[in-house]
Structures are given as structure tokens and as C-alpha cells.
Design a protein around this motif. Structure first.
Motif, PDB file in Angstrom:
ATOM      1  N   CYS A 126       0.831  -0.950   0.124  1.00 46.67           N
ATOM      2  CA  CYS A 126       0.038   0.062  -0.522  1.00 46.67           C
ATOM      3  C   CYS A 126       0.858   1.298   0.647  1.00 46.67           C
ATOM      4  N   CYS A 130       1.663  -6.151   2.240  1.00 45.35           N
ATOM      5  CA  CYS A 130      -0.218  -5.768   2.575  1.00 45.35           C
ATOM      6  C   CYS A 130      -1.535  -6.363   2.310  1.00 45.35           C
ATOM      7  N   CYS A 178       2.941   2.367   3.463  1.00 47.65           N
ATOM      8  CA  CYS A 178       4.014   1.565   3.753  1.00 47.65           C
ATOM      9  C   CYS A 178       5.110   1.087   2.900  1.00 47.65           C
ATOM     10  N   CYS A 207       0.427  -0.905   9.158  1.00 51.24           N
ATOM     11  CA  CYS A 207      -0.304  -1.192   7.530  1.00 51.24           C
ATOM     12  C   CYS A 207      -1.467  -0.466   7.697  1.00 51.24           C
ATOM     13  N   PRO A 208      -1.984   1.203   7.389  1.00 51.74           N
ATOM     14  CA  PRO A 208      -3.199   1.155   7.194  1.00 51.74           C
ATOM     15  C   PRO A 208      -4.289  -0.238   6.670  1.00 51.74           C
TER      16      PRO A 208
HETATM   17 ZN   LIG Z   1       0.577  -1.555   4.005  1.00 51.26          ZN
END
Ligand SMILES: [Zn+2]
Length: 397
Positions: free
Chosen positions: A140, A258, A143, A162-163
Motif C-alpha cells: 500500500c 499488505c 508501507c 499497515c493502514p
Molecule cells: Zn501496507
């Protein structure tokens, strides 16, 4: 220092604002910085406040959760404030030391009430989905950006946050995301106690554990993570009862890819935030105008002409379907950079919903800050950064 007879305290500042809290009240004032180049006229300030009040807040909450207002300070107040604040402001920020006479009054989102004990966790969650351009790398934006920040010595360690974990709706992954933020907060997590920052990037993770342990309402970090997770998954207005506290987390730091999988309840706050963030995927950016903030005026004008009131669901859909994709991308840019404020207070109040876990019961409030419009330039900047990230990642692998 005082404004309108009340003592004030320096809280925080960004590029554009200095935020001061007005002691013994439930509000803060955002002073607007001015230098020779960036004098903001009343219309720009009014548009910015309207953008927060009638675009972002109803889009995020479905109702007018709070309102910002413009106030006018006297020249003496301004002079005195800029002098008094000078020594408490970070050195690198002092280059801009003039403030506009117009300032923005907003509720103090770090407290539930100044009459009670308050804890507030601020999370800047960033982009919670895998943007189309990065799909093939399974990484993402956040990251990938960590790799760039490390290379440019902006950070000492890469964050394991990580969102996509936070926005996954999977409780275990969400707890892991919050814990990773606590371990390496950068500028994405802060903890406030009674309006004062007690934990941020300069703190040690042990400090966080101590604060939590010393608070009878949370007791353990594990319970604290449960409370925050459930509030993020809630609708923001209903009472929450947690039946069982979760098992202690064992974080595996394997962050090769991710994880795109996720499912958020439709009525939850994170879901609405994520939907706004995704609006940028509709825009195919070729060229943008140079008029940085003109779109705010145009968007508000269009909404008025179309008679759009965003607290109505039909009107929200109408906005998404009819409005210029460029404006939607700007709404998305704000949603990707805003901060979520989760406040908890052990003194339960009828004005706020409660969260209960066995014999623990607290009032909670969830709100959002940093909703001011961004400059159109931020879209071009994002495009350039995306390109850099892709090049950097391809070189590494
Ligand atoms: Zn991520």
C-alpha cells in the motif's frame, strides 16, 4: 496569555495553524499564520470553515457533529499572543510568527468535558486501501512511503503499521495495527490526557504501558486495544458492550505484503472514512489548474445550486454522482490525511454513549480533525511521489 479573559495554552501547530486551548472551556482556537506571501482573506477562511462544516463533517458522520466558527481577535490580543507564544513554539516553526486577526474556534476534540478525566487517542490512519497503481506490488501507499522515508533519513525505523490492517474490520488485525502505531508512532499516533500530550513519537513504548497500567479504567494495554477497536467499528452514537476481552496479541512482524482482505460493517465510522478515501480512484489526473483553493468555492457553489444537504443520504449519493471528479479527489485527499480522535472518560455522562467491558464503563466520543481543504497541488505531488515509490520498490526487488 489570555483570550477574552480566559488563560490559554499552546497545544500544537502545523504549517498553517497554531492551535491553542482556552483553559476552563471545551474549545480551542486555531490561529491562522500569515507571512508576506500567504495573507488569507476572509473569503478563503470562510470557504475553508464551510468546507469543514458542510462538506467533510456530514460526509463523515451523516450529521453535523460539530461546527467551526470564525472569530475576530483584537490587534492587541494578536500582538500579545504572538509574543507570548514565541518561546513555547518549536524553533523551526517560528519563521511564521504573524497571525491573522481572524481565527477559527472549534471544539476541543481531546476532551469529553473539562470537568472530567479525559484520555484521547489521536490516530492519523492514512490511506486504508490498496490504490490501483500499487496492486501489482501488493504494497500500500503508506508501507511503500516508509521505504522512502527510511532512505531519506526522515525516520529511523520502518513502521510495521499497515493502514489496511486498521481498515480491515478484522479485530485481530486492527489491534495489531494500533499496537504497531504505539510501538512506532511517528506522526500517526498521540495520546492526550486532559488535553495534554502524554505520548508521541518522542516517547518510549514503556511510557504508554505505564500510563495505561496507572489508569484503573483500562488496566491493561490489551483492554485499551479492545476499547479503541470496538469504538472504531461502531457507529459513534450507540452504547457498546464488549462481552469478553481479547487474548493478548502476539505480533508477527512479517509484512512482506499488505493484506487487501477486509470487511467493515456498513454503518461504522471507518467504513464511511474509507469510502471517502476511495473517491480519488475515480479521477484520472492529467492536468490541474493552478488555482489552489478555487475549487472549494466552486464546490460550495455547486452544492448550493443543486440544493445538496449532505446530512441526507440521497444528497450524498447525488454529490458523488454529479460533482466534478476533481472535487471528489480533493475530498479524498483530506480523508486520507485527517486524524481520528477517540476520547474516553471514566466519568460517564448522559451526553455521550458508553462502552462497557465487564466492570469497566466509560463515556466515549469519536471525532475527526484536520479536515481543512488541501491545495490542488497536493494531487500533483501525490502523483510524483507514487512514481518515486514505484521506482524505489522496483530497484529494491
Ligand atoms: Zn501496507
Amino acid at each position: 496569555m489570555s483570550v477574552f479573559g480566559n488563560a490559554v495554552k499552546y497545544l500544537n501547530e502545523g504549517n498553517v495553524h497554531v492551535v491553542i486551548s482556552i483553559l476552563n472551556t471545551d474549545y480551542v482556537i486555531r490561529l491562522i499564520k500569515e507571512d508576506g506571501r500567504t495573507v488569507k482573506n476572509m473569503e478563503i477562511i470562510r470557504n475553508s470553515v464551510n468546507f469543514v462544516n458542510i462538506v467533510m463533517i456530514p460526509l463523515l458522520f451523516g450529521y453535523y457533529q460539530y461546527r467551526e466558527e470564525i472569530i475576530k481577535l483584537s490587534s492587541e490580543d494578536i500582538l500579545k499572543l504572538s509574543k507570548d507564544l514565541f518561546n513555547v513554539r518549536p524553533k523551526q516553526r517560528r519563521v511564521k510568527s504573524n497571525f491573522s486577526q481572524f481565527a477559527i474556534k472549534a471544539p476541543n476534540l481531546t476532551i469529553i468535558s473539562h470537568n472530567s478525566e479525559n484520555y484521547c487517542l489521536e490516530i492519523k490512519p492514512k490511506e486504508g486501501f490498496m490504490a490501483g497503481n500499487f496492486s501489482r506490488y501488493s504494497k500500500c501507499y503508506y508501507c511503500l512511503k516508509q521505504l522512502l522515508k527510511l532512505q531519506e533519513n526522515e525516520v529511523e525505523y520502518i513502521s510495521s503499521y499497515c493502514p489496511l490492517d486498521l481498515f480491515s474490520g478484522d479485530r485481530k488485525r486492527m489491534r495489531k495495527a494500533i499496537l504497531n502505531l504505539i510501538k512506532n508512532p511517528q506522526n500517526n499516533l498521540k495520546l492526550f490526557k486532559d488535553g495534554n500530550i502524554v505520548y508521541n513519537e518522542k516517547s518510549n513504548v514503556k511510557d504508554f504501558e505505564m500510563i495505561i497500567k496507572n489508569t484503573s479504567s483500562f488496566n491493561t494495554l490489551n483492554i485499551f486495544l479492545d476499547l479503541i477497536t470496538e469504538i472504531l467499528l461502531g457507529d459513534g452514537i450507540s452504547d457498546i458492550v464488549i462481552q469478553e476481552s481479547s487474548k493478548e496479541l502476539n505480533i508477527d512482524t512479517n509484512n512482506e505484503k499488505c493484506n487487501k482482505d477486509g470487511h467493515l460493517p456498513a454503518n461504522c465510522f471507518l467504513h464511511r472514512l474509507l469510502n471517502l478515501q476511495k473517491l480519488s480512484e475515480k479521477l484520472n489526473l492529467n492536468s490541474t489548474s493552478n488555482e489552489d483553493f478555487r475549487y472549494v468555492f466552486m464546490l460550495l457553489k455547486d452544492m448550493k445550486e443543486l440544493n445538496i444537504n449532505l446530512i441526507n443520504m440521497d444528497d450524498r449519493n447525488k454529490l458523488f454522482e454529479t460533482i466534478d471528479p476533481l472535487y471528489l479527489a480533493m475530498i479524498s485527499a483530506v480523508a486520507k490525511d485527517c486524524s481520528i480522535m477517540v476520547c474516553l472518560s471514566p466519568q460517564t455522562s448522559e451526553l455521550y454513549p458508553s462502552i462497557t467491558l465487564k466492570d469497566i464503563s466509560l463515556s466515549y466520543k469519536i471525532s475527526v480533525t484536520d479536515l481543512e481543504p488541501k491545495s490542488i497541488k497536493s494531487l500533483t505531488k501525490r502523483k510524483t511521489t507514487e512514481q518515486m515509490l514505484i521506482e524505489l520498490y522496483e530497484k529494491k526487488s
